[in-house]
Write a protein that holds these residues in place. Structure first.
Motif, mmCIF file in Angstrom:
data_model
loop_
_atom_site.group_PDB
_atom_site.id
_atom_site.type_symbol
_atom_site.label_atom_id
_atom_site.label_comp_id
_atom_site.label_asym_id
_atom_site.label_seq_id
_atom_site.Cartn_x
_atom_site.Cartn_y
_atom_site.Cartn_z
ATOM 1 N N VAL A 216 -49.477 -4.466 9.460
ATOM 2 C CA VAL A 216 -48.546 -4.131 8.381
ATOM 3 C C VAL A 216 -48.810 -2.704 7.923
ATOM 4 C CG1 VAL A 216 -47.720 -4.741 6.074
ATOM 5 C CG2 VAL A 216 -48.539 -6.542 7.622
ATOM 6 N N CYS A 217 -47.758 -1.900 7.809
ATOM 7 C CA CYS A 217 -47.898 -0.540 7.286
ATOM 8 C C CYS A 217 -48.078 -0.607 5.769
ATOM 9 C CB CYS A 217 -46.659 0.294 7.614
ATOM 10 S SG CYS A 217 -46.571 0.822 9.325
ATOM 11 N N ILE A 218 -49.226 -0.155 5.296
ATOM 12 C CA ILE A 218 -49.523 -0.222 3.865
ATOM 13 C C ILE A 218 -49.720 1.188 3.320
ATOM 14 C CG2 ILE A 218 -51.118 -1.099 2.126
ATOM 15 C CD1 ILE A 218 -51.857 -3.314 4.073
ATOM 16 N N GLY A 219 -48.851 1.560 2.379
ATOM 17 C CA GLY A 219 -48.960 2.879 1.774
ATOM 18 C C GLY A 219 -49.894 2.889 0.582
ATOM 19 N N SER A 220 -49.973 1.749 -0.124
ATOM 20 C CA SER A 220 -50.849 1.618 -1.284
ATOM 21 C C SER A 220 -51.148 0.144 -1.523
ATOM 22 C CB SER A 220 -50.186 2.209 -2.540
ATOM 23 O OG SER A 220 -49.070 1.419 -2.930
ATOM 24 N N ARG A 221 -52.191 -0.098 -2.276
ATOM 25 C CA ARG A 221 -52.575 -1.478 -2.595
ATOM 26 C C ARG A 221 -51.465 -2.168 -3.392
ATOM 27 N NH1 ARG A 221 -57.526 -4.065 -2.835
ATOM 28 N NH2 ARG A 221 -57.614 -5.914 -4.165
ATOM 29 N N GLU A 222 -50.889 -1.428 -4.354
ATOM 30 C CA GLU A 222 -49.832 -1.987 -5.195
ATOM 31 C C GLU A 222 -48.620 -2.383 -4.362
ATOM 32 O OE1 GLU A 222 -51.404 0.888 -5.730
ATOM 33 O OE2 GLU A 222 -52.694 0.189 -7.385
ATOM 34 N N GLU A 223 -48.287 -1.567 -3.378
ATOM 35 C CA GLU A 223 -47.159 -1.858 -2.496
ATOM 36 C C GLU A 223 -47.410 -3.144 -1.705
ATOM 37 O OE1 GLU A 223 -44.645 0.902 0.493
ATOM 38 O OE2 GLU A 223 -46.694 0.504 1.165
ATOM 39 N N ALA A 224 -48.626 -3.278 -1.175
ATOM 40 C CA ALA A 224 -48.976 -4.468 -0.401
ATOM 41 C C ALA A 224 -48.948 -5.716 -1.268
ATOM 42 C CB ALA A 224 -50.357 -4.292 0.223
ATOM 43 N N ALA A 225 -49.485 -5.597 -2.498
ATOM 44 C CA ALA A 225 -49.530 -6.746 -3.408
ATOM 45 C C ALA A 225 -48.124 -7.201 -3.793
ATOM 46 C CB ALA A 225 -50.331 -6.390 -4.655
ATOM 47 N N LYS A 226 -47.261 -6.253 -4.122
ATOM 48 C CA LYS A 226 -45.891 -6.595 -4.508
ATOM 49 C C LYS A 226 -45.125 -7.222 -3.359
ATOM 50 C CE LYS A 226 -45.266 -3.169 -8.196
ATOM 51 N NZ LYS A 226 -44.535 -1.928 -8.620
ATOM 52 N N CYS A 227 -45.359 -6.704 -2.159
ATOM 53 C CA CYS A 227 -44.678 -7.227 -0.982
ATOM 54 C C CYS A 227 -45.126 -8.660 -0.690
ATOM 55 C CB CYS A 227 -44.951 -6.335 0.227
ATOM 56 S SG CYS A 227 -44.129 -6.871 1.734
ATOM 57 N N MET A 228 -46.446 -8.887 -0.719
ATOM 58 C CA MET A 228 -46.949 -10.230 -0.467
ATOM 59 C C MET A 228 -46.452 -11.203 -1.526
ATOM 60 S SD MET A 228 -50.746 -11.821 -0.665
ATOM 61 C CE MET A 228 -50.460 -11.928 -2.435
#
Length: 272
Positions: A216-228
């Motif tokens: 998974v392309c992750i730009g930031s922790r917040e982005e990954a958390a919101k997506c999940m």
């Protein structure tokens, strides 16, 4: 909780086996619950599910229904298929998901509450038919069980330098770096990562053995958390809606209405 592979026998016991099976499989999420069992002046509820469906949900969160229940303390009365061992994959993934949603500093109670809340994110029943304090009541009432249940996985995270215990009031501190976030995402079930790749994009990597893996392309922790969180809310919402309709059809209008009214009464009492 008793776990065995005698699905057909249980369905015959329920009566209307073929109809109930079709409703559970085609309308619901593959499990039929009977919440109207009387025993020693108490009301009990049990569910019937095919073992291969249960194992698939535990490992992949494809429906995230029974897998969510098994992230909370349960007592296995009979376990013919070593579900306890299989469920370790589920619990490890639950810790990763919860850590991704938590801040850098938090308490053990915060962690268990976040794990417990995963299966309620997006659940339509939480809007009108569930106690708003349900998660906190579950965690506070079974804190010692949560501790013993998740201790090995917290120690595993500590070994990987993802987490450390502190003597402060917020007794857990996690590494919130991008590399740690990627590590947590990689521990999520394949079906969740697949949906996240569709939303965030993917990066292909080639291992030394020549195997191509998609990350998974992750730009930031917040982005990954919101997506999940978005993926999980959608999954829980669909499963809870399908199971509600399935329960209504299988139990009959009168029984379903009685059960729903009891749940709603508890929910409204928690809000007053």
């Amino acid at each position: 909780m008793a776990l065995s592979d005698h699905y057909a026998s249980w369905m015959v016991h329920l009566g209307g086996a073929r109809l109930i099976t079709q409703v559970a499989d085609k309308v619901g999420v593959g499990v039929h619950f009977n919440p109207f069992v009387s025993w020693n002046d108490r009301k009990l509820k049990y569910g019937v599910v095919r073992m291969n469906d249960l194992v698939q949900d535990i490992l992949d969160w494809n429906r995230f229904y029974l897998s969510g229940r098994l992230q909370k303390p349960v007592h296995l009365l009979v376990d013919n298929l070593d579900i306890q061992d299989v469920n370790s994959v589920n619990k490890r993934a639950a810790v990763s998901a919860a850590l991704l949603l938590l801040p850098s500093k938090f308490t053990e109670e915060d962690l268990y509450a976040k794990i417990c809340s995963l299966s309620y994110m997006g659940d339509l029943r939480m809007l009108f038919a569930e106690d708003t304090n349900k998660v906190n009541k579950i965690v506070k009432g079974q804190f010692d069980l949560f501790q013993s249940m998740y201790k090995p996985f917290l120690e595993e995270c500590e070994t990987k330098n993802l987490l450390r215990f502190s003597s402060a009031e917020t007794n857990l501190v996690q590494d919130s770096s991008l590399s740690s976030s990627r590590s947590l995402v990689s521990s999520l079930p394949a079906s969740v990562r697949s949906q996240m790749r569709k939303l965030l994009g993917e990066k292909k990597t080639l291992s030394e053995t020549g195997r191509v893996s998609r990350e998974v392309c992750i730009g930031s922790r917040e982005e990954a958390a919101k997506c999940m969180e978005k993926v999980m809310k959608r999954r829980v919402m669909v499963s809870s809606a399908r199971q509600a309709v399935s329960g209504f059809l299988a139990a009959g209008a009168i029984n379903a209405t009685v059960y729903l009214s009891q749940k709603m009464r508890k929910a409204w009492n928690s809000r007053s």
